[in-house]
Motif scaffolding. Structure first.
Motif, PDB file in Angstrom:
ATOM      1  N   VAL A 148      20.223   9.395   8.158  1.00 22.63           N
ATOM      2  CA  VAL A 148      20.545   9.728   9.548  1.00 22.63           C
ATOM      3  C   VAL A 148      21.880   9.091   9.887  1.00 22.63           C
ATOM      4  O   VAL A 148      22.079   7.886   9.673  1.00 22.63           O
ATOM      5  CB  VAL A 148      19.457   9.216  10.510  1.00 22.63           C
ATOM      6  N   ILE A 149      22.809   9.887  10.414  1.00 21.29           N
ATOM      7  CA  ILE A 149      24.149   9.414  10.758  1.00 21.29           C
ATOM      8  C   ILE A 149      24.359   9.640  12.251  1.00 21.29           C
ATOM      9  O   ILE A 149      24.332  10.779  12.728  1.00 21.29           O
ATOM     10  CB  ILE A 149      25.226  10.167   9.954  1.00 21.29           C
ATOM     11  N   ASN A 150      24.546   8.556  12.980  1.00 19.61           N
ATOM     12  CA  ASN A 150      24.774   8.629  14.421  1.00 19.61           C
ATOM     13  C   ASN A 150      26.285   8.586  14.658  1.00 19.61           C
ATOM     14  O   ASN A 150      26.894   7.526  14.601  1.00 19.61           O
ATOM     15  CB  ASN A 150      24.070   7.475  15.133  1.00 19.61           C
ATOM     16  N   ARG A 151      26.858   9.723  14.930  1.00 17.18           N
ATOM     17  CA  ARG A 151      28.300   9.845  15.114  1.00 17.18           C
ATOM     18  C   ARG A 151      28.626   9.710  16.611  1.00 17.18           C
ATOM     19  O   ARG A 151      27.861   9.121  17.354  1.00 17.18           O
ATOM     20  CB  ARG A 151      28.766  11.190  14.544  1.00 17.18           C
ATOM     21  N   LYS A 152      29.756  10.231  17.032  1.00 16.63           N
ATOM     22  CA  LYS A 152      30.081  10.265  18.461  1.00 16.63           C
ATOM     23  C   LYS A 152      30.975  11.463  18.734  1.00 16.63           C
ATOM     24  O   LYS A 152      31.703  11.935  17.856  1.00 16.63           O
ATOM     25  CB  LYS A 152      30.758   8.975  18.926  1.00 16.63           C
ATOM     26  N   ASP A 153      30.921  11.939  19.965  1.00 21.10           N
ATOM     27  CA  ASP A 153      31.786  13.043  20.363  1.00 21.10           C
ATOM     28  C   ASP A 153      33.146  12.504  20.800  1.00 21.10           C
ATOM     29  O   ASP A 153      33.250  11.385  21.313  1.00 21.10           O
ATOM     30  CB  ASP A 153      31.138  13.821  21.513  1.00 21.10           C
ATOM     31  N   PRO A 154      34.219  13.284  20.608  1.00 22.59           N
ATOM     32  CA  PRO A 154      35.568  12.828  20.986  1.00 22.59           C
ATOM     33  C   PRO A 154      35.653  12.403  22.441  1.00 22.59           C
ATOM     34  O   PRO A 154      35.180  13.108  23.338  1.00 22.59           O
ATOM     35  CB  PRO A 154      36.431  14.060  20.705  1.00 22.59           C
ATOM     36  N   VAL A 172      21.701   5.161   8.679  1.00 25.83           N
ATOM     37  CA  VAL A 172      20.573   4.541   7.995  1.00 25.83           C
ATOM     38  C   VAL A 172      20.072   5.481   6.907  1.00 25.83           C
ATOM     39  O   VAL A 172      20.082   6.703   7.069  1.00 25.83           O
ATOM     40  CB  VAL A 172      19.431   4.206   8.994  1.00 25.83           C
ATOM     41  N   VAL A 173      19.671   4.897   5.801  1.00 28.88           N
ATOM     42  CA  VAL A 173      18.972   5.626   4.745  1.00 28.88           C
ATOM     43  C   VAL A 173      17.558   5.084   4.709  1.00 28.88           C
ATOM     44  O   VAL A 173      17.345   3.870   4.616  1.00 28.88           O
ATOM     45  CB  VAL A 173      19.637   5.432   3.377  1.00 28.88           C
ATOM     46  N   ILE A 174      16.583   5.966   4.819  1.00 26.49           N
ATOM     47  CA  ILE A 174      15.168   5.579   4.832  1.00 26.49           C
ATOM     48  C   ILE A 174      14.507   6.134   3.581  1.00 26.49           C
ATOM     49  O   ILE A 174      14.617   7.331   3.283  1.00 26.49           O
ATOM     50  CB  ILE A 174      14.472   6.128   6.089  1.00 26.49           C
ATOM     51  N   LYS A 175      13.846   5.266   2.846  1.00 28.97           N
ATOM     52  CA  LYS A 175      13.141   5.658   1.616  1.00 28.97           C
ATOM     53  C   LYS A 175      11.642   5.600   1.861  1.00 28.97           C
ATOM     54  O   LYS A 175      11.109   4.556   2.256  1.00 28.97           O
ATOM     55  CB  LYS A 175      13.539   4.745   0.465  1.00 28.97           C
ATOM     56  N   ILE A 176      10.959   6.714   1.621  1.00 28.74           N
ATOM     57  CA  ILE A 176       9.513   6.803   1.848  1.00 28.74           C
ATOM     58  C   ILE A 176       8.845   7.124   0.522  1.00 28.74           C
ATOM     59  O   ILE A 176       9.186   8.106  -0.137  1.00 28.74           O
ATOM     60  CB  ILE A 176       9.177   7.882   2.882  1.00 28.74           C
TER      61      ILE A 176
END
Length: 314
Positions: free
Chosen positions: A223-229, A304-308
């Motif tokens: 999951v990558i939490n980016r942002k808007d310009p 975050v990288v989540i391993k299940i």
């Protein structure tokens, strides 16, 4: 000596001559092409003309989504790299050449690529490049690319590796990594395996991207939490509805100091930096509740990288 290739017809003639010469001494040789930049018509024509020859290993293309890095810098460049607009650029590029390659049964690859040609000051050498690289690699992998080659011309701002002292080319002083390396490493942690189906509910339209990959008994979610310009970063709590056969879960975070997109130092993956070719990041437990849901807080501009662990086949 071929000095000028003004059009695809000329390129095709030269390519046939060169390929024939190579095949004359290496009959089993396979080829890539056309490796053009800025235009994809050549790649489409190449796929259509040579797919049936059995001699093509991949259709390859050059691409820099941000074009010339000398024309932009700082916050506008950082914002562009993480914008939804760039994702639309990827989609248009994919449609313009990769669809034709795949329709002709050929693999495709971005044989030379990066964010901006030559790099953009205070942007491609910042944490923004970490998040961009992680998203870019996953996006193209999810769309069937056989690989990407990040352009690494000598000591520019978006090289992965650069010398401590450029005067000795690092031969004595050693080497450091630019932030883009952290995105590549995060992809390495969660990008091996087979694309897994993923459904996202995002009613607040936060600029978040997510990818799922299954590798044996492990399911990886990135999951990558980016942002808007021009907008402030938005923290997100991501709730994951795990499969019924989910077991232990762990997470590893890609962060910068104070969640600052412009950071050039202090970036960590799993709480550790990449130094002297070594990395010792740690996974942390991510417990599911009684309903099998895992809630992970992903700060504005982080990943975050989540391993299940999947305990048994579904």
């Amino acid at each position: 000596i071929y000095k000028e290739i003004p059009d695809y017809i000329t390129y095709r003639r030269y390519w046939n001559e060169l390929a024939a010469a190579v095949k004359g001494v290496a009959p089993d040789a396979k080829f890539c092409g056309p490796a053009a930049g800025g235009v994809t018509a050549w790649a489409r024509s190449f796929a259509e003309d040579f797919a049936r020859s059995g001699e093509i290993a991949a259709v390859v293309q050059h691409e820099y989504p941000g074009a010339d890095g000398n024309l932009i810098r700082g916050a506008p460049a950082r914002d562009a790299m993480l914008s939804r607009g760039w994702t639309e650029l990827y989609d248009r590029l994919y449609t313009s050449f990769a669809v034709t390659a795949r329709a002709n049964g050929l693999p495709f690859r971005l044989e030379e690529t990066n964010n901006f040609t030559g790099g953009a000051k205070d942007a491609t050498d910042t944490f923004a490049a970490s998040l961009w690289a992680l998203d870019y690699l996953h996006w193209w992998a999810a769309h069937g690319a056989s690989g990407l080659n990040f352009h690494n011309r000598r000591w520019i701002l978006n090289t992965t590796v650069f010398p401590v002292n450029p005067a000795d080319d690092g031969l004595k002083s050693g080497y450091q990594v630019h932030p883009i390396a952290y995105g590549i490493k995060a992809f390495d942690l969660g990008g091996h395996g087979t694309l897994a189906p993923l459904t996202i509910a995002n009613p607040e339209a936060v600029n978040v991207t997510a990818y799922a990959v299954r590798d044996g008994s492990d399911l990886f979610l990135t999951v990558i939490n980016r942002k808007d310009p021009g907008a402030d970063p938005i923290d997100a709590t991501v709730t994951i509805l795990t499969p019924g056969n989910a077991g232990k879960a762990e997470a590893i975070f890609l962060t910068a100091p104070d969640n600052e997109l412009a950071s050039k130092e202090g970036i960590t993956l799993g709480g550790a930096a990449i130094r002297d070719g070594a990395w010792d990041g740690k996974w942390t437990a991510a417990a599911a509740d009684a309903g099998g849901k895992i809630a992970v807080r992903v700060s504005g501009v982080s990943a975050v990288v989540i391993k299940i662990l999947l305990e048994k086949p579904q």
